[in-house]
Design an enzyme around this catalytic site. Sequence first.
Site, PDB file in Angstrom:
ATOM      1  N   GLU A 207       0.877  -1.175   0.000  1.00  0.00           N
ATOM      2  CA  GLU A 207       0.000   0.000   0.000  1.00  0.00           C
ATOM      3  C   GLU A 207       0.910   1.218   0.000  1.00  0.00           C
ATOM      4  O   GLU A 207       1.458   1.595   1.043  1.00  0.00           O
ATOM      5  CB  GLU A 207      -0.924  -0.018   1.232  1.00  0.00           C
ATOM      6  CG  GLU A 207      -1.835  -1.244   1.307  1.00  0.00           C
ATOM      7  CD  GLU A 207      -2.829  -1.316   0.172  1.00  0.00           C
ATOM      8  OE1 GLU A 207      -3.176  -0.250  -0.376  1.00  0.00           O
ATOM      9  OE2 GLU A 207      -3.254  -2.422  -0.173  1.00  0.00           O
ATOM     10  N   CYS A 241      -1.830   9.458   2.493  1.00  0.00           N
ATOM     11  CA  CYS A 241      -1.398   8.866   1.218  1.00  0.00           C
ATOM     12  C   CYS A 241      -2.398   9.125   0.094  1.00  0.00           C
ATOM     13  O   CYS A 241      -2.017   9.123  -1.081  1.00  0.00           O
ATOM     14  CB  CYS A 241      -1.172   7.366   1.382  1.00  0.00           C
ATOM     15  SG  CYS A 241      -2.615   6.437   1.940  1.00  0.00           S
TER      16      CYS A 241
END
Length: 454
Positions: A207, A241
């Site tokens: 991720e 993110c």
Amino acid sequence: MDTILQQQRRFFKTGATLPVKTRLQYLKKLKQLIRAKEQTICQALYLDLEKSSTESYMCEIGLCLGEIDYFLKHLPALAKDKKVRTPMANFHAKSIIQSVPRGNVLILSPWNYPFLLSIEPLIDAVAAGNTVVLKPSAYSPHTSRCIHQLLQEVFPAQYVTVVTGGRKENQYLLSEKFDYIFFTGSAAVGKEVLRRAAENLTPVSLELGGKSPCIVDETANISLSARRIVFGKFLNCGQTCVAPDYILCQESILQPFIAALRQEIARQFGPDPLANPHYGKIINEKHFTRLLALQDAQKAVIGGQSNAKTLQIAPTVLSPATWEDKAMQEEIFGPILPILTYRNIEEVVQAVESRPHPLALYIFSRNKQNITHLTQSCRYGGGCINDVILHLATPYLPFGGVGESGMGNYHGEFGFHTFSHQKSILDKKTWIDLPARYQPYTKWKDFLLRLFLR
């Protein structure tokens, strides 16, 4: 750590994690303790990132509780053997897909959402029946310590163990053989994780991040778009993110859009954001210095102020930005928002597709044709139409990247499958046996095989 890993391997082999009832009991216990320790968790997040208690609950604690609630409701059905169709060639038999845990799992989590991005994949891994070694980030020591204490109260060490420390501990763990590795963090470290995992042929979820674009066209609701973008970009001081990394704004609405951003920043953070007690800080001096180097004072149409003592940078908007600017050469991961302009939608598609695939993409528009064209033509992990970030706040959508922004996904059912192996089982009956497959082959057997196998 050698002892811990050996204990976990032995514990998994006993089958103690397999009963769904056991998994649910531990998830219930974890939920109860998170609720009981909410103030302690909020305090740890404040010490690491100066997050307000409201933001800590909204963006970390509440999402973890929601993930647990999802599994408390759906885990029995997810863990159940799934019957699927059996072709005539396998008459008479039953076909089953069985979800089995991968085994001993390593979870490496980051510092920007240190509680959420540690506990949420942990929940998925436990729901799938695995043992877990969790390694939180050394950059968020208070939250890491809090997580360690919390999980010690819920799980025996042979079931779930938290390993604290820094690079030395990371390197050791990556040298060990795990059945699955789940990593959240930067692309640079992700490459190292993938390289080390390949040495043991260990499957991996990465991720990562990237430069996630936010596209605003001339049909967008400018004031509402600005409000939602300001919320998502400057949440956690931009250290998210999936935060909008930069804006592609249609040239014809640039000035009114900047005016709307200025109004919204003042509305949400006050005339002096650095004095706002609910506005957080940059994680450490290293990242603070890096972010200051990305600013361009001549292009800062909003913000630009900073405080080295508190490691704070005010919400900053850069315009007109270009692809050659320093801020456009790397993922910003901070409260700096460059605005580039475009004239037509094809420019946007070309700009996005000629660069590494982002983790998220956001479209603000009321033009259905533009929306369809962008969602179908651009490759990205996930995103929103007329909002930002909230696509990750649901257990019913998969969350993950594509290409340079990551591989694999999780949340809810998708997290359960990430931490499970889908085992195929064909249960063949013994009361009948069709001889066509056995030698010696004849024309009649050939006819039957062609009939059943087409």
